[in-house]
Design a protein around this motif. Sequence first.
Motif, mmCIF file in Angstrom:
data_model
loop_
_atom_site.group_PDB
_atom_site.id
_atom_site.type_symbol
_atom_site.label_atom_id
_atom_site.label_comp_id
_atom_site.label_asym_id
_atom_site.label_seq_id
_atom_site.Cartn_x
_atom_site.Cartn_y
_atom_site.Cartn_z
ATOM 1 N N GLY A 154 0.796 -1.225 0.000
ATOM 2 C CA GLY A 154 0.000 0.000 0.000
ATOM 3 C C GLY A 154 0.823 1.266 0.000
ATOM 4 N N LEU A 155 2.117 1.155 0.286
ATOM 5 C CA LEU A 155 2.978 2.343 0.287
ATOM 6 C C LEU A 155 3.679 2.570 -1.047
ATOM 7 N N VAL A 156 3.645 1.560 -1.916
ATOM 8 C CA VAL A 156 4.271 1.728 -3.227
ATOM 9 C C VAL A 156 3.527 2.821 -3.999
ATOM 10 N N GLY A 157 4.275 3.812 -4.492
ATOM 11 C CA GLY A 157 3.684 4.934 -5.224
ATOM 12 C C GLY A 157 3.402 6.154 -4.371
ATOM 13 N N ALA A 158 3.467 5.971 -3.037
ATOM 14 C CA ALA A 158 3.226 7.114 -2.152
ATOM 15 C C ALA A 158 4.371 8.110 -2.261
ATOM 16 N N LYS A 159 4.052 9.394 -2.104
ATOM 17 C CA LYS A 159 5.064 10.441 -2.187
ATOM 18 C C LYS A 159 5.537 10.840 -0.793
ATOM 19 N N VAL A 160 6.820 11.204 -0.706
ATOM 20 C CA VAL A 160 7.390 11.665 0.553
ATOM 21 C C VAL A 160 6.608 12.866 1.057
ATOM 22 N N GLY A 161 6.264 12.846 2.358
ATOM 23 C CA GLY A 161 5.518 13.943 2.960
ATOM 24 C C GLY A 161 4.016 13.723 3.000
ATOM 25 N N THR A 162 3.535 12.666 2.292
ATOM 26 C CA THR A 162 2.100 12.403 2.273
ATOM 27 C C THR A 162 1.720 11.381 3.332
ATOM 28 N N THR A 163 0.408 11.327 3.625
ATOM 29 C CA THR A 163 -0.128 10.363 4.589
ATOM 30 C C THR A 163 -1.108 9.448 3.876
ATOM 31 N N VAL A 164 -0.989 8.162 4.162
ATOM 32 C CA VAL A 164 -1.803 7.155 3.489
ATOM 33 C C VAL A 164 -2.584 6.361 4.525
ATOM 34 N N ASP A 165 -3.892 6.131 4.272
ATOM 35 C CA ASP A 165 -4.697 5.248 5.109
ATOM 36 C C ASP A 165 -4.790 3.888 4.435
ATOM 37 N N LEU A 166 -4.407 2.848 5.177
ATOM 38 C CA LEU A 166 -4.418 1.492 4.643
ATOM 39 C C LEU A 166 -5.479 0.671 5.354
ATOM 40 N N ASP A 167 -6.509 0.236 4.619
ATOM 41 C CA ASP A 167 -7.555 -0.620 5.167
ATOM 42 C C ASP A 167 -7.114 -2.076 5.009
ATOM 43 N N LEU A 168 -6.786 -2.711 6.119
ATOM 44 C CA LEU A 168 -6.195 -4.049 6.077
ATOM 45 C C LEU A 168 -6.873 -4.985 7.068
ATOM 46 N N SER A 169 -6.500 -6.253 7.020
ATOM 47 C CA SER A 169 -6.985 -7.250 7.980
ATOM 48 C C SER A 169 -5.821 -8.106 8.448
ATOM 49 N N PHE A 170 -5.800 -8.373 9.742
ATOM 50 C CA PHE A 170 -4.795 -9.276 10.273
ATOM 51 C C PHE A 170 -5.135 -10.709 9.875
ATOM 52 N N PRO A 171 -4.136 -11.550 9.690
ATOM 53 C CA PRO A 171 -4.419 -12.956 9.343
ATOM 54 C C PRO A 171 -5.157 -13.673 10.466
ATOM 55 N N GLU A 172 -5.908 -14.694 10.100
ATOM 56 C CA GLU A 172 -6.716 -15.429 11.069
ATOM 57 C C GLU A 172 -5.855 -16.105 12.137
ATOM 58 N N ASN A 173 -4.639 -16.485 11.758
ATOM 59 C CA ASN A 173 -3.761 -17.186 12.707
ATOM 60 C C ASN A 173 -2.795 -16.241 13.409
ATOM 61 N N TYR A 174 -3.085 -14.955 13.429
ATOM 62 C CA TYR A 174 -2.208 -13.989 14.095
ATOM 63 C C TYR A 174 -2.143 -14.314 15.593
ATOM 64 N N PRO A 175 -0.954 -14.230 16.206
ATOM 65 C CA PRO A 175 -0.795 -14.648 17.616
ATOM 66 C C PRO A 175 -1.713 -13.932 18.596
ATOM 67 N N SER A 176 -2.001 -12.657 18.359
ATOM 68 C CA SER A 176 -2.869 -11.923 19.273
ATOM 69 C C SER A 176 -4.336 -12.242 18.992
ATOM 70 N N GLU A 177 -5.029 -12.755 20.006
ATOM 71 C CA GLU A 177 -6.440 -13.103 19.830
ATOM 72 C C GLU A 177 -7.283 -11.880 19.495
ATOM 73 N N ASP A 178 -6.926 -10.715 20.058
ATOM 74 C CA ASP A 178 -7.698 -9.505 19.820
ATOM 75 C C ASP A 178 -7.593 -9.033 18.379
ATOM 76 N N LEU A 179 -6.467 -9.375 17.723
ATOM 77 C CA LEU A 179 -6.252 -8.873 16.363
ATOM 78 C C LEU A 179 -6.413 -9.946 15.290
ATOM 79 N N ALA A 180 -6.435 -11.213 15.669
ATOM 80 C CA ALA A 180 -6.543 -12.285 14.686
ATOM 81 C C ALA A 180 -7.797 -12.106 13.836
ATOM 82 N N GLY A 181 -7.600 -11.931 12.529
ATOM 83 C CA GLY A 181 -8.711 -11.772 11.600
ATOM 84 C C GLY A 181 -9.393 -10.414 11.636
ATOM 85 N N ALA A 182 -8.893 -9.498 12.476
ATOM 86 C CA ALA A 182 -9.568 -8.206 12.658
ATOM 87 C C ALA A 182 -9.287 -7.237 11.504
ATOM 88 N N ALA A 183 -10.299 -6.444 11.174
ATOM 89 C CA ALA A 183 -10.147 -5.359 10.194
ATOM 90 C C ALA A 183 -9.589 -4.136 10.921
#
Length: 397
Positions: A154-183
């Motif tokens: 998501g940062l490829v193409g971004a320009k220096v000095g700009t701010t980017v919002d990335l809408d992502l999801s953690f993988p289902e098997n992520y070690p933290s239960e609170d974040l596993a699969g979370a948007a």
Amino acid sequence: MKKKMLMILLAAVMTMTAGACGNGKNNDGNTDTQTENENKDEKGENGDDAAKSEQVSYKIEECVTLGDYSGLKLSMPNDYKVTDEQVDDYAYSMAKYNAQPAYKDTNKKKVEEGDTVNIDYVGKKDGVAFDGGTAQGYNLTIGSNSFIEGFEEGLVGAKVGTTVDLDLSFPENYPSEDLAGAAVVFTVKVNKIVVEDPDKEFELTDEYVSQNYNVATVKEFKKNVKEYLLEQNKSSKEADTRQSVINELEQICKVTLPDELLDTRIEESIEQFKNKNLTDGTSLADFLAKNHNGMTEEQFRTDISEEVKTNLTTELILEAIAKKEGIELEEEAFQDFVQQQMDAYAYATAEDFYKSNGADAKSGEAYQRKVFVCNRALDLVVDQAKIKYGVIPNDAD
């Protein structure tokens, strides 16, 4: 390569049993393991088939001629002291090894694959920042796959000095239960694009150690390093001293290895290795070829045989000393030792501990009992030895 393998594989090759300890007595008063085995009717105490080594008969007096082991005079080149210079060198080397590379700024304005970008970011779940999801001035190489899927892309193409919002999801098997699969949403500011600076020397500073080692100052960091080195030297001194005593005992004592006992130990050791490593049906030849640079079964047997000879030589010498000095196993002390090993290496039961040191739990327990007594004999010889440290052996009186 072979020697390294053997150090790993043969840490406990002496799969001994109580019958090989030489505690039985024959009519002439000499130790003979056959007597005890006959009393067991070639069965273990619990009715199980006795291990093969338990059925081997030998007289320790015929195997070992002891030299004068009381008051051995030894010298060792290492004085095991810790100098300020050693502390400084170790502290700097350790900190530098764990440090991120030094970077310098570039004039590049747009992020591409492979670039290292300096970023600030905040990760939020349901609009609330979550633990571990915030950083400033972090250097991230695009394509390193250091972050969750989609972050670096998501940062490829971004320009220096700009701010980017990335809408992502953690993988289902992520070690933290609170974040596993979370948007989540990562808000990322691209500060600059940097490159490694090979000419910049690493500096050990209060700021660096406070961020990485839970101490406030370099002085405190070095104090901890010195304590660590002192403890390491203490352990090394004890281990090296015991090995030096063993080496000397092997020089001054004459040992004849009983052929049957030696052959049995070799077979038991190979069987133990197979039980530990060939759990998925893999053949010994295939395992050695894959894991030990193509070592053949013949090479493996040769190496393991030499190692068993060395171990058995030491064992018999210490067994002979234990007998001469009247050293016997103290059950309470032995059980304390077993518990210490279980605690240190997270064994759930004593049986699990024994199995890790023998072809099975029975032979493993017998091995540990033998080792315990032999170590008591070694303790006695070490305590009586006159050892000079920091002296080249040939220069000692």
